[in-house]
Design an enzyme around this catalytic site. Structure first.
Site, PDB file in Angstrom:
ATOM      1  N   LYS A  35       0.848  -1.200   0.000  1.00  0.00           N
ATOM      2  CA  LYS A  35       0.000   0.000   0.000  1.00  0.00           C
ATOM      3  C   LYS A  35       0.882   1.248   0.000  1.00  0.00           C
ATOM      4  O   LYS A  35       2.094   1.163   0.235  1.00  0.00           O
ATOM      5  CB  LYS A  35      -0.924  -0.013   1.220  1.00  0.00           C
ATOM      6  CG  LYS A  35      -0.196   0.024   2.558  1.00  0.00           C
ATOM      7  CD  LYS A  35      -1.164  -0.187   3.720  1.00  0.00           C
ATOM      8  CE  LYS A  35      -0.410  -0.323   5.033  1.00  0.00           C
ATOM      9  NZ  LYS A  35      -1.316  -0.629   6.155  1.00  0.00           N
ATOM     10  N   TYR A 263      14.490  30.217   8.909  1.00  0.00           N
ATOM     11  CA  TYR A 263      13.217  30.845   9.299  1.00  0.00           C
ATOM     12  C   TYR A 263      13.079  30.834  10.820  1.00  0.00           C
ATOM     13  O   TYR A 263      13.372  29.840  11.477  1.00  0.00           O
ATOM     14  CB  TYR A 263      12.046  30.069   8.714  1.00  0.00           C
ATOM     15  CG  TYR A 263      11.837  30.294   7.244  1.00  0.00           C
ATOM     16  CD1 TYR A 263      11.535  31.566   6.747  1.00  0.00           C
ATOM     17  CD2 TYR A 263      11.929  29.232   6.352  1.00  0.00           C
ATOM     18  CE1 TYR A 263      11.327  31.767   5.390  1.00  0.00           C
ATOM     19  CE2 TYR A 263      11.713  29.430   4.990  1.00  0.00           C
ATOM     20  CZ  TYR A 263      11.422  30.695   4.519  1.00  0.00           C
ATOM     21  OH  TYR A 263      11.215  30.884   3.180  1.00  0.00           O
TER      22      TYR A 263
HETATM   23  C1  LIG Z   1      -0.559  -1.847   6.610  1.00  0.00           C
HETATM   24  C2  LIG Z   1      -1.149  -3.132   6.978  1.00  0.00           C
HETATM   25  C3  LIG Z   1      -0.338  -4.236   7.258  1.00  0.00           C
HETATM   26  C4  LIG Z   1       1.169  -4.154   7.310  1.00  0.00           C
HETATM   27  O1  LIG Z   1       1.545  -3.577   8.548  1.00  0.00           O
HETATM   28  P1  LIG Z   1       3.097  -3.387   8.935  1.00  0.00           P
HETATM   29  O2  LIG Z   1       3.066  -2.875  10.320  1.00  0.00           O
HETATM   30  O3  LIG Z   1       3.641  -2.384   7.966  1.00  0.00           O
HETATM   31  O4  LIG Z   1       3.713  -4.721   8.779  1.00  0.00           O
HETATM   32  C5  LIG Z   1      -0.956  -5.442   7.530  1.00  0.00           C
HETATM   33  N1  LIG Z   1      -2.299  -5.543   7.535  1.00  0.00           N
HETATM   34  C6  LIG Z   1      -3.117  -4.506   7.270  1.00  0.00           C
HETATM   35  C7  LIG Z   1      -4.583  -4.691   7.316  1.00  0.00           C
HETATM   36  C8  LIG Z   1      -2.571  -3.259   6.986  1.00  0.00           C
HETATM   37  O5  LIG Z   1      -3.379  -2.236   6.735  1.00  0.00           O
END
Ligand SMILES: *Cc1c(COP(=O)(O)O)cnc(C)c1O
Length: 366
Positions: A35, A263
């Site tokens: 993702k 800044y």
């Molecule tokens: C993002 C996600 C993962 C992976 O999680 P990590 O902590 O990056 O290993 C697994 N399951 C679901 C449903 C997620 O949304």
């Protein structure tokens, strides 16, 4: 000439980290979680490195379709399922597996005639209280999905709220196992943190059908730690950093004691100081809230940032890197400076830094 900033993506490191995940979880199938554009690494690049995974899991249906078009033939899972009836049809067309986490989604699935059956992952809430049916409803929800003729294979899923704390997933796991005991379906439970506790979480196979369960490692595949405690660094977990962000020094200023930088003039030189200006800022995804003192590497040597991060530039105290000059190589994080260390200094986590790298930073896969 383009600006000198680039994110180099190391395919061999991605593949190595997948091997680590698979060797921790023998007996389970692996969704490589891609993702957020593979946590900033690029989905198509990541997929090429994750050829050994049993499937790819993500949120964004447009990237799922891109992966199909780029030739990924194995399963793909939509982790938040479908957002509209168009998505259901696209899922059928592209052979996507879908999470169903709510009554609204389940009803829409039942009411939408599709060209083929879909494999569904029924997501149950074991304490996160974000997405998922209440775990007490596991039997009813599974029975309802089973009755629908559009349902292919069913998998029961949950996502742990606290798997990154020692024993943090135990309560949720007990509730999940009690509520789903005896149901003849495979399970999908473990994120990265829980993969490191696989002995207790289990492979999630179905005793009656022999179907293997699925694990869902994400962050570990990119070489960052899922844990907050410093004793469980990515290196100690044998993970290799997959993204290295580099840039160059584009100017050097000489300051007298009492002169200030950036800044808001938040940083004051305590001595005669050399301040390097580097081509990276918050518009590249570097966190603006990183305080003075956050480390970068200049010509391979650690140096602290000095003053506020601005949109396109960061100022760094290179007084102790006497050879630093315009054109010196700078590493923001990567193979020689752990992203988790930078994140920790900036009060955040590696996940946020990796996924925030902006579109204007070119990715170069090696
Ligand atoms: C993002 C996600 C993962 C992976 O999680 P990590 O902590 O990056 O290993 C697994 N399951 C679901 C449903 C997620 O949304």
């Amino acid at each position: 000439m383009p600006r000198p900033i680039v994110a180099t993506i190391d395919r061999a490191a991605l593949s190595h980290n997948l091997d680590v995940a698979r060797s921790l979880t023998t007996g389970a199938r692996t969704w490589a979680v891609v993702k957020a554009d593979a946590y900033g690494h690029g989905v198509v690049t990541a997929a090429s490195a994750f050829a050994d995974a049993d499937g790819l899991a993500l949120i964004e249906i447009e990237n799922a379709i891109r992966l199909r078009e780029s030739g990924w033939k194995k399963p793909i899972l939509l982790l938040e399922g479908c957002f509209s009836s168009l998505d259901w049809h696209a899922a059928a067309e592209h052979r996507l597996s879908v999470v169903i986490h709510s009554d609204e989604q389940l009803s829409e699935f039942e009411a939408t005639p599709l060209a083929r059956k879909l494999d569904v992952f029924l997501k149950f809430n074991t304490g996160m209280n974000r997405l998922g049916f209440r775990i007490e409803r596991a039997r009813d929800v599974a029975a309802r999905a089973e009755r629908h003729e559009g349902t292919g294979e069913i998998t029961l899923m949950t996502h742990f709220a606290c798997a990154d704390e020692p024993g943090g997933h135990v309560d949720a796991l007990v509730r999940f196992n009690e509520a789903t005991a005896g149901l003849p379906y495979a399970r999908s439970l473990a994120n990265s943190a829980a993969c490191f506790d696989f002995g207790r979480v289990g492979a999630g196979g179905s005793a009656s059908t022999g179907q293997q369960g699925w694990v869902r490692p994400g962050i570990m595949l990119y070489g960052a730690t899922p844990f907050s405690h410093a004793s469980r660094s990515a290196m100690s977990l044998k993970l290799k950093p997959a993204m290295t962000v580099t840039t160059e020094v584009i100017a050097v200023q000489s300051l007298k004691p009492g002169e200030r930088v950036g800044y808001g003039a938040t940083y004051t030189a305590k001595r005669d100081e050399r301040i390097a200006v580097i081509a990276c800022g918050y518009a590249d995804g570097y966190p603006r809230h990183a305080p003075s003192g956050t480390p970068v590497l200049v010509d391979g040597q650690r140096a602290p940032i000095a003053g506020r991060v601005s949109m396109d530039k960061i100022t760094v105290d290179v007084t102790d890197v006497p050879l630093a000059r315009v054109g010196s190589q700078v590493q923001l994080w990567g193979d020689r400076l752990a992203v988790d260390e930078v994140a920790n200094a900036a009060g955040t986590i590696g996940y946020e830094l990796l996924t925030a790298v902006a579109a204007r930073v070119p990715r170069r896969a090696v």
